[in-house]
Design an enzyme around this catalytic site. Structure first.
Site, PDB file in Angstrom:
ATOM      1  N   CYS A  82       0.810  -1.235  -0.032  1.00 31.79           N
ATOM      2  CA  CYS A  82      -0.089   0.041   0.141  1.00 31.79           C
ATOM      3  C   CYS A  82       0.815   1.234   0.081  1.00 31.79           C
ATOM      4  O   CYS A  82       1.764   1.711  -1.047  1.00 31.79           O
ATOM      5  CB  CYS A  82      -0.950  -0.197   1.257  1.00 31.79           C
ATOM      6  SG  CYS A  82      -2.417   1.032   0.901  1.00 31.79           S
ATOM      7  N   HIS A 181      -3.038  -5.062   1.805  1.00 30.80           N
ATOM      8  CA  HIS A 181      -2.522  -5.442   3.015  1.00 30.80           C
ATOM      9  C   HIS A 181      -2.464  -7.007   3.497  1.00 30.80           C
ATOM     10  O   HIS A 181      -3.353  -7.263   4.404  1.00 30.80           O
ATOM     11  CB  HIS A 181      -3.122  -4.493   4.025  1.00 30.80           C
ATOM     12  CG  HIS A 181      -3.196  -3.347   3.967  1.00 30.80           C
ATOM     13  ND1 HIS A 181      -2.021  -2.367   4.545  1.00 30.80           N
ATOM     14  CD2 HIS A 181      -3.851  -2.170   3.203  1.00 30.80           C
ATOM     15  CE1 HIS A 181      -2.260  -1.039   4.357  1.00 30.80           C
ATOM     16  NE2 HIS A 181      -3.264  -1.076   3.522  1.00 30.80           N
ATOM     17  N   GLU A 183      -0.783  -8.352   5.432  1.00 27.15           N
ATOM     18  CA  GLU A 183      -0.665  -8.325   7.224  1.00 27.15           C
ATOM     19  C   GLU A 183      -1.828  -8.200   7.866  1.00 27.15           C
ATOM     20  O   GLU A 183      -1.457  -8.690   8.998  1.00 27.15           O
ATOM     21  CB  GLU A 183       0.479  -7.321   7.204  1.00 27.15           C
ATOM     22  CG  GLU A 183      -0.029  -5.896   7.396  1.00 27.15           C
ATOM     23  CD  GLU A 183      -0.371  -5.429   6.188  1.00 27.15           C
ATOM     24  OE1 GLU A 183      -0.077  -6.096   4.956  1.00 27.15           O
ATOM     25  OE2 GLU A 183      -0.437  -4.046   6.009  1.00 27.15           O
TER      26      GLU A 183
END
Ligand code: GLN
Length: 202
Positions: A82, A181, A183
């Site tokens: 991002c 994302h 994560e």
């Protein structure tokens, strides 16, 4: 040299902890990087999601810009998600005039691109080189890639919805970037892909 790659997460701003956890889950020795000496000690770097204008400013204040530029020029693997993708792009549209990336991936990204339609959304993305079915991608005020140079491999595009066809994952040599994302999802396949890239690069 141990087989466990040491991967830093640029810890100036953004979702650092989530990347450290995902990298550890994918088999790396993961640690935050905030100083040049900490950068020297890692094999590779992750630039987290957050706010690219802020990361750009803090990279100067923490005197990390030049060392990171040098490491990238020397072939250090970097993964940007991002805001991190924006920091790796050679050209940024809708950026702030004073924001500066580390560059490295020959591409044009548009900041907050999806935001014109919807601020945050989730969509399945097929990722080349990532086995096990489509990746459930989380987009938060995300950029998309509008142009890639000849040396850039497109790894993933949005498959469904108003943003279908948009490029959201790319790789150029040792540099990897996603608009989304991984994560935040608990699915460590993208981090595992990067850990493998780092192992190969060593
Ligand atoms: N819009 C942010 C930027 O320009 C990126 C958003 C994110 O990282 N979730 O940096």
């Amino acid at each position: 040299m141990s087989d466990t790659p040491v991967i830093g997460v640029l810890a100036l701003q953004g979702d650092v902890r989530e990347h450290v956890a995902a990298l550890a889950g994918a088999g790396a020795d993961a640690r935050p990087v905030r100083r040049p000496a900490e950068l020297d000690a890692v094999d590779a770097l992750v630039i987290p999601g957050g706010e690219s204008t802020t990361i750009s400013k803090l990279a100067d204040i923490f005197e990390l810009r030049e060392p990171i530029d040098k490491r990238i020029a020397g072939g250090m693997p970097v993964y940007g998600s991002c805001a991190g993708m924006i920091m790796l792009a050679t050209q940024v549209l809708d950026g702030r005039p004073d924001q500066r990336g580390f560059t490295g991936i020959e591409m044009t990204v548009r900041r907050n691109a999806f935001g014109r339609q919807v601020d945050s959304f989730e969509a399945p993305v097929d990722l080349t080189g990532v086995e096990g079915g489509p990746f459930h991608a989380v987009f938060i005020r995300a950029p998309w890639v509008e142009r890639v140079g000849a040396g850039v491999e497109v790894l993933g595009t949005v498959t469904d919805g108003p943003a279908a066809g948009r490029i959201v994952a790319v790789r150029q040599g040792n540099l990897l970037a996603t608009s989304f994302h991984p994560e935040l999802t608990g699915d460590t396949r993208v981090h595992a892909y990067f850990v493998e890239l780092v192992r190969t690069a060593r």
